[in-house]
Design a protein around this motif. Structure first.
Motif, short mmCIF file in Angstrom:
data_model
loop_
_atom_site.label_atom_id
_atom_site.label_comp_id
_atom_site.label_asym_id
_atom_site.label_seq_id
_atom_site.Cartn_x
_atom_site.Cartn_y
_atom_site.Cartn_z
N ASP A 1 -0.74 1.09 5.28
CA ASP A 1 -1.74 0.17 4.75
C ASP A 1 -2.35 -0.68 5.85
O ASP A 1 -1.75 -0.86 6.93
CB ASP A 1 -1.12 -0.72 3.68
N SER A 2 -3.51 -1.26 5.57
CA SER A 2 -4.18 -2.09 6.57
C SER A 2 -5.06 -3.12 5.89
O SER A 2 -5.55 -2.91 4.78
CB SER A 2 -5.01 -1.22 7.53
N ILE A 3 -5.25 -4.23 6.61
CA ILE A 3 -6.05 -5.34 6.11
C ILE A 3 -6.89 -5.91 7.24
O ILE A 3 -6.63 -5.65 8.42
CB ILE A 3 -5.17 -6.47 5.53
N GLU A 4 -7.91 -6.66 6.88
CA GLU A 4 -8.63 -7.52 7.82
C GLU A 4 -8.19 -8.94 7.55
O GLU A 4 -8.29 -9.43 6.42
CB GLU A 4 -10.14 -7.38 7.65
N TYR A 5 -7.70 -9.60 8.58
CA TYR A 5 -7.04 -10.90 8.43
C TYR A 5 -7.74 -11.96 9.26
O TYR A 5 -7.99 -11.76 10.46
CB TYR A 5 -5.57 -10.79 8.85
N ASN A 6 -8.07 -13.08 8.63
CA ASN A 6 -8.64 -14.24 9.33
C ASN A 6 -7.49 -15.19 9.65
O ASN A 6 -6.97 -15.88 8.77
CB ASN A 6 -9.68 -14.93 8.45
N TYR A 7 -7.09 -15.21 10.92
CA TYR A 7 -5.94 -16.02 11.30
C TYR A 7 -6.28 -17.51 11.34
O TYR A 7 -5.38 -18.36 11.29
CB TYR A 7 -5.41 -15.57 12.67
N LEU A 8 -7.59 -17.84 11.42
CA LEU A 8 -7.98 -19.25 11.44
C LEU A 8 -7.81 -19.91 10.08
O LEU A 8 -7.46 -21.09 9.98
CB LEU A 8 -9.43 -19.38 11.90
N THR A 9 -8.06 -19.13 9.02
CA THR A 9 -7.92 -19.67 7.65
C THR A 9 -6.69 -19.13 6.94
O THR A 9 -6.44 -19.50 5.80
CB THR A 9 -9.17 -19.33 6.83
N ASP A 10 -5.94 -18.23 7.62
CA ASP A 10 -4.76 -17.61 7.03
C ASP A 10 -5.11 -16.92 5.71
O ASP A 10 -4.46 -17.11 4.68
CB ASP A 10 -3.64 -18.65 6.82
N THR A 11 -6.14 -16.09 5.74
CA THR A 11 -6.57 -15.38 4.54
C THR A 11 -6.81 -13.90 4.85
O THR A 11 -7.22 -13.54 5.97
CB THR A 11 -7.87 -15.97 3.97
N VAL A 12 -6.56 -13.07 3.85
CA VAL A 12 -6.89 -11.65 3.93
C VAL A 12 -8.34 -11.48 3.49
O VAL A 12 -8.69 -11.77 2.35
CB VAL A 12 -5.95 -10.81 3.06
N VAL A 13 -9.18 -11.02 4.41
CA VAL A 13 -10.60 -10.87 4.13
C VAL A 13 -10.88 -9.59 3.36
O VAL A 13 -11.69 -9.57 2.43
CB VAL A 13 -11.40 -10.88 5.45
N ARG A 14 -10.22 -8.51 3.75
CA ARG A 14 -10.40 -7.22 3.08
C ARG A 14 -9.11 -6.43 3.10
O ARG A 14 -8.31 -6.56 4.03
CB ARG A 14 -11.48 -6.38 3.79
N THR A 15 -8.94 -5.61 2.09
CA THR A 15 -7.85 -4.64 2.06
C THR A 15 -8.46 -3.25 2.16
O THR A 15 -9.34 -2.90 1.36
CB THR A 15 -7.02 -4.77 0.78
N PHE A 16 -8.02 -2.48 3.13
CA PHE A 16 -8.58 -1.15 3.36
C PHE A 16 -7.82 -0.10 2.56
O PHE A 16 -6.69 -0.33 2.12
CB PHE A 16 -8.53 -0.82 4.85
N PRO A 17 -8.41 1.08 2.38
CA PRO A 17 -7.71 2.16 1.69
C PRO A 17 -6.44 2.57 2.44
O PRO A 17 -6.36 2.43 3.66
CB PRO A 17 -8.73 3.30 1.67
N ARG A 18 -5.49 3.08 1.71
CA ARG A 18 -4.25 3.59 2.32
C ARG A 18 -4.55 4.90 3.05
O ARG A 18 -5.23 5.77 2.53
CB ARG A 18 -3.19 3.81 1.24
N ILE A 19 -4.01 5.04 4.25
CA ILE A 19 -4.19 6.28 5.00
C ILE A 19 -3.36 7.39 4.35
O ILE A 19 -2.20 7.16 3.96
CB ILE A 19 -3.81 6.10 6.48
N PRO A 20 -3.91 8.58 4.16
CA PRO A 20 -3.12 9.68 3.60
C PRO A 20 -2.00 10.09 4.55
O PRO A 20 -2.05 9.86 5.76
CB PRO A 20 -4.15 10.81 3.46
N GLY A 21 -1.00 10.73 3.96
CA GLY A 21 0.06 11.32 4.78
C GLY A 21 1.26 10.42 4.99
O GLY A 21 1.64 9.66 4.11
N GLU A 22 1.82 10.50 6.18
CA GLU A 22 3.13 9.95 6.49
C GLU A 22 3.05 8.49 6.90
O GLU A 22 1.98 7.99 7.26
CB GLU A 22 3.76 10.76 7.64
N PRO A 23 4.20 7.78 6.93
CA PRO A 23 4.24 6.47 7.57
C PRO A 23 3.87 6.60 9.05
O PRO A 23 4.16 7.62 9.69
CB PRO A 23 5.70 6.03 7.40
N ARG A 24 3.27 5.55 9.60
CA ARG A 24 2.72 5.65 10.95
C ARG A 24 3.36 4.70 11.95
O ARG A 24 3.20 4.88 13.15
CB ARG A 24 1.21 5.39 10.90
#
Length: 552
Positions: free
Chosen positions: A242-265
């Motif tokens: 899984d992956s997100i876009e994170y704003n560390y200045l406001t401590d907020t998740v800006v976006r949640t991206f789709p899960r990558i297919p396949g195995e753990p990375r």
């Protein structure tokens, strides 16, 4: 055979020979003009015994490589200077007069021992804006430690300094560091550390980071998360699948991206990731993340099964409004524990690793001896080229670093808890360099040399690059800035390539000498302040880099 048959046979054979000869002539005429033989790179043994197994490595602005191993392994194979020893509560050797860190000089092919007091086992790090290497965490007495190495000339006596007045706010083991636009470092995650913190520290202590809790599983596949600073100033953070876009200045998740297919990375599944080069040609507006390799879920928990590693790569344009993972690229061989190196040509080299198993002690077999060149701008399905193989297994605890002459420095591989040499995959003390295809002698006429004035460049400001080449250039060369990351556990923390705008190119008195005006990155979110290698690239052939300091 009758005379008539002989008369028929002779012309037929002559015709077949003539047709074959004509075909060979045609092939010989076509091949040099259409498809010259592809150079697949070469390997060079740099040093037979570096004294330590290299778990972490970083290239300094002086061209030397700092190498680090854990301390709690007993004696290494290189001594500290006379009279210098280390006393600790290590389980193996409490009075230790050997080194567990060295600095390697590629020019003289020698190592100099460095002194480490606390254990940096599976720690993290990155260079600060002033060029000092900040190294954080580890295990045992090192779990909260902050260490600094201020590089010097190869002939100098610089060494590690461990802070006695400042420590991490949370224990960090298998965490990731990223240099921020304001010159701080953010440190994310670690085993049982579902939080993040900053150096210098913030007043609120470590911040809880729910994303790490959400991506945890029975294997802890969220360790050494992939962290990339986006041109927006936010962070792309990837863990497990899984992956997100994170704003560390406001401590907020800006976006949640789709899960990558396949195995753990991520660790311990051992894939790797890069943010593909940022290009002035599209005003740095297209931002792509590449993730390759990994291990099947369960490969770590059931290491005896030696499951086949992943052969997939996922690529996502995170700057798109509705991004998705494109899984068009299949690696020629499966690979986990591979290192992905951004090249000065803007392509990617995938190197090191194994074809079966996962990260962890004795958890992998079947080394991936052959690097793979990933052509960033080729069409899907045509991006991979298998390169010349090494003969040395580089699996768990191996490293890879781009050098300023364009070679890739390769070190390490220790699949065992201690130094073990009489097994199939021994502790590896040899150092190698891989010379990619662009360093072949056949490219010497295209190879530029570069000087920069000044060596300190300022954001969004033009500066002069002087480029020369053996023959007249076909056009203005690319000017690319390449960071020097911290290499550990199949991930290069802080790795970055920024391709600059070239506003003018003037051919001067000598026919093969050019003065080029390039424009420094427009701001620190595009390229954090610090030292970068500046490469001029002519027809996909890079120069040796010049170090420049990017600052406000």
């Amino acid at each position: 055979m009758s005379q008539r048959m002989r008369l028929m046979w002779i012309p037929n054979q002559q015709w077949r020979w003539m047709r074959t000869a004509a075909t060979l002539v045609l092939i010989c005429w076509i091949i040099p003009q259409v498809a010259p033989a592809q150079d697949l790179g070469t390997w060079e043994l740099l040093l037979e015994n570096a004294g330590i197994a290299c778990m972490h490595a970083a290239l300094t602005r002086f061209g030397t490589v700092v190498m680090i191993d854990r301390t709690d392994i007993g004696a290494s194979q290189i001594g500290l200077p006379a009279g210098v020893c280390r006393d600790s509560d290590d389980l193996v050797l409490k009075h230790d007069c050997t080194a567990h860190s060295v600095v390697f000089d590629p020019v003289t092919k020698t190592v100099r021992p460095l002194f480490l007091q606390t254990d940096p086992w599976c720690s993290s790090g990155q260079f600060m804006p002033d060029g000092s290497l900040m190294q954080t965490g580890g295990d045992f007495d090192g779990v909260r430690k902050i260490r600094t190495f201020v590089p010097c000339e190869a002939s100098g006596i610089c060494d590690w300094v461990e802070s006695t007045t400042q420590e991490l706010q949370s224990g960090r083991w298998y965490s990731t560091n990223q240099l921020l636009p304001d010159g701080r470092q953010i440190i994310i995650g670690g085993r049982s550390a579902f939080n993040l913190e900053f150096i210098p520290p913030n007043a609120n202590g470590p911040l809880y980071f729910p994303f790490l809790n959400a991506t945890n599983d029975d294997q802890n596949d969220n360790l050494y998360p992939y962290v990339h600073l986006l041109p927006s100033g936010n962070l792309f953070v990837f863990a497990n699948r899984d992956s997100i876009e994170y704003n560390y200045l406001t401590d907020t998740v800006v976006r949640t991206f789709p899960r990558i297919p396949g195995e753990p990375r991520n660790y311990p599944s051992g894939g790797s990731s890069v943010m593909l080069p940022l290009l002035a040609s599209n005003n740095f507006s297209i931002v792509e993340i590449l993730v390759c390799g990994g291990a099947q879920y369960g490969a770590y928990l059931n290491s005896a099964a030696q499951m086949t590693c992943s052969n997939t790569c996922g690529r996502m344009v995170v700057s798109d409004p509705n991004p998705t993972w494109a899984m068009d690229d299949i690696m020629p061989i499966p690979r986990c524990m591979g290192d992905m190196i951004l090249l000065p040509t803007r392509d990617v080299m995938i190197i090191n690793g194994a074809q079966q198993g996962s990260q962890g002690w004795t958890n992998a077999i079947n080394p991936a001896f052959s690097p793979v060149l990933y052509y960033t701008y080729a069409s899907p399905g045509y991006r991979m080229l298998t390169m010349a193989p090494t003969t040395i297994a580089r699996m768990y605890h191996s490293t890879a670093n781009l050098m300023q002459d364009g070679r890739i420095f390769i070190a390490g591989s220790n699949p065992h808890q201690f130094y073990v040499f009489d097994v199939d995959y021994p502790t590896e003390l040899r150092l190698e360099a891989f010379s990619p295809h662009y360093l072949a002698p056949s490219h010497d006429l295209q190879r530029p040399t570069v000087t920069v004035s000044p060596l300190q460049i300022t954001y969004n400001t033009p500066f002069t690059v002087t480029v020369s080449a053996p023959v007249t250039l076909a056009g203005p060369p690319e000017i690319n800035l390449v960071s020097a990351p911290f290499s550990t556990h199949s991930y290069q923390q802080g790795q970055r390539v920024v391709s600059l705008a070239v506003s003018s190119s003037v051919q001067i008195a000598l026919a093969t000498l050019y003065q080029i005006t390039a424009v420094a990155p427009w701001g620190p979110t595009l390229a954090p302040p610090g030292y970068y290698m500046l490469f001029a690239v002519n027809e996909a052939v890079p120069s040796t880099a010049v170090w420049v300091l990017l600052s406000t």
